[in-house]
Design a protein around this motif. Structure first.
Motif, PDB file in Angstrom:
ATOM      1  N   GLN A   1       0.826  -1.198   0.000  1.00 37.57           N
ATOM      2  CA  GLN A   1       0.000   0.000   0.000  1.00 37.57           C
ATOM      3  C   GLN A   1       0.861   1.249   0.000  1.00 37.57           C
ATOM      4  OE1 GLN A   1      -2.806   0.004   3.286  1.00 37.57           O
ATOM      5  NE2 GLN A   1      -4.487  -0.012   1.828  1.00 37.57           N
ATOM      6  N   VAL A   2       0.249   2.334  -0.471  1.00 37.80           N
ATOM      7  CA  VAL A   2       0.913   3.629  -0.522  1.00 37.80           C
ATOM      8  C   VAL A   2       0.041   4.647   0.203  1.00 37.80           C
ATOM      9  CG1 VAL A   2       1.775   5.468  -2.023  1.00 37.80           C
ATOM     10  CG2 VAL A   2       1.973   3.072  -2.745  1.00 37.80           C
ATOM     11  N   GLN A   3       0.656   5.433   1.042  1.00 37.36           N
ATOM     12  CA  GLN A   3      -0.064   6.498   1.735  1.00 37.36           C
ATOM     13  C   GLN A   3       0.469   7.848   1.254  1.00 37.36           C
ATOM     14  OE1 GLN A   3       1.482   3.924   3.844  1.00 37.36           O
ATOM     15  NE2 GLN A   3      -0.399   2.819   3.376  1.00 37.36           N
ATOM     16  N   LEU A   4      -0.449   8.699   0.860  1.00 39.99           N
ATOM     17  CA  LEU A   4      -0.111  10.037   0.380  1.00 39.99           C
ATOM     18  C   LEU A   4      -0.951  11.034   1.170  1.00 39.99           C
ATOM     19  CD1 LEU A   4      -0.306   9.042  -3.344  1.00 39.99           C
ATOM     20  CD2 LEU A   4       1.801   9.664  -2.169  1.00 39.99           C
TER      21      LEU A   4
ATOM     22  N   CYS B   1       3.417  17.596   1.171  1.00 40.61           N
ATOM     23  CA  CYS B   1       3.061  16.209   0.859  1.00 40.61           C
ATOM     24  C   CYS B   1       4.021  15.284   1.596  1.00 40.61           C
ATOM     25  CB  CYS B   1       3.150  15.953  -0.634  1.00 40.61           C
ATOM     26  SG  CYS B   1       3.082  14.211  -1.093  1.00 40.61           S
ATOM     27  N   ALA B   2       3.453  14.234   2.161  1.00 45.07           N
ATOM     28  CA  ALA B   2       4.261  13.181   2.773  1.00 45.07           C
ATOM     29  C   ALA B   2       3.805  11.855   2.199  1.00 45.07           C
ATOM     30  CB  ALA B   2       4.106  13.191   4.288  1.00 45.07           C
TER      31      ALA B   2
ATOM     32  N   GLU C   1      12.759  12.333   4.178  1.00 44.23           N
ATOM     33  CA  GLU C   1      12.588  11.504   3.002  1.00 44.23           C
ATOM     34  C   GLU C   1      11.114  11.450   2.598  1.00 44.23           C
ATOM     35  OE1 GLU C   1      14.129   7.621   3.589  1.00 44.23           O
ATOM     36  OE2 GLU C   1      13.933   7.023   1.501  1.00 44.23           O
ATOM     37  N   ASN C   2      10.879  11.439   1.315  1.00 47.39           N
ATOM     38  CA  ASN C   2       9.530  11.313   0.760  1.00 47.39           C
ATOM     39  C   ASN C   2       8.602  12.457   1.146  1.00 47.39           C
ATOM     40  OD1 ASN C   2      10.486   8.936  -0.257  1.00 47.39           O
ATOM     41  ND2 ASN C   2       9.424   7.646   1.228  1.00 47.39           N
TER      42      ASN C   2
ATOM     43  N   GLY D   1      -1.621   3.513  -8.509  1.00 43.86           N
ATOM     44  CA  GLY D   1      -3.065   3.583  -8.367  1.00 43.86           C
ATOM     45  C   GLY D   1      -3.597   4.181  -7.083  1.00 43.86           C
ATOM     46  N   TYR D   2      -2.707   4.552  -6.166  1.00 49.48           N
ATOM     47  CA  TYR D   2      -3.162   5.136  -4.908  1.00 49.48           C
ATOM     48  C   TYR D   2      -3.178   6.655  -5.009  1.00 49.48           C
ATOM     49  CZ  TYR D   2      -2.522   0.541  -2.809  1.00 49.48           C
ATOM     50  OH  TYR D   2      -2.616  -0.793  -2.501  1.00 49.48           O
ATOM     51  N   TRP D   3      -4.192   7.255  -4.411  1.00 48.35           N
ATOM     52  CA  TRP D   3      -4.303   8.697  -4.327  1.00 48.35           C
ATOM     53  C   TRP D   3      -4.657   9.078  -2.905  1.00 48.35           C
ATOM     54  CZ3 TRP D   3      -3.238  12.010  -8.369  1.00 48.35           C
ATOM     55  CH2 TRP D   3      -3.115  11.425  -9.634  1.00 48.35           C
TER      56      TRP D   3
END
Length: 120
Positions: free
Chosen positions: A1-4, A22-23, A75-76, A108-110
């Motif tokens: 999973q990706v968290q934005l 943004c993190a 980072e990120n 695909g993650y937003w």
């Protein structure tokens, strides 16, 4: 999973400024990070992107000279300094990650985005 996670939006008068943050975390390459926006009734569009070192940036023609993208020390993380805002900049702003500009958001993650509203 990706968290934005995006933050920093708000209501501002035309000509004003805002700074978005943004993190990103999770299973994603943050070699390139970027911003997109979506105005009501319109398609989502590219705004700006930056590589890992901050040495390479890209901007949509509509924001060149007014917006500045940068990487954070952590980072990120990433920022978007928006100056000389116009009513047409009103949109929900989203950040993205990817191995290159062409594949930003390919995972695909937003995130939930952050609303920017510029009054005339």
């Amino acid at each position: 999973q990706v968290q934005l996670v995006e933050s920093g939006g708000g209501l501002v008068q035309a000509g004003g400024s805002l700074r978005l943050s943004c993190a990103a975390s999770g299973r994603t390459s943050s070699y390139v990070m970027g911003w997109f926006r979506q105005a009501p009734g319109k398609e989502r569009e590219f705004v700006a992107a930056i590589n890992w070192s901050g040495g390479i940036t890209r901007y949509a023609d509509s924001v060149k000279g007014r917006f500045t993208i940068s990487r954070g020390n952590a980072e990120n993380t990433m920022y978007l300094q928006m100056d000389s805002l116009k009513p047409e900049d009103t949109a929900v702003y989203y950040c993205q990650t990817g191995p290159n500009i062409a594949t930003l958001g390919a995972h695909g993650y937003w995130g939930q985005g952050t609303q920017v509203t510029v009054s005339s």
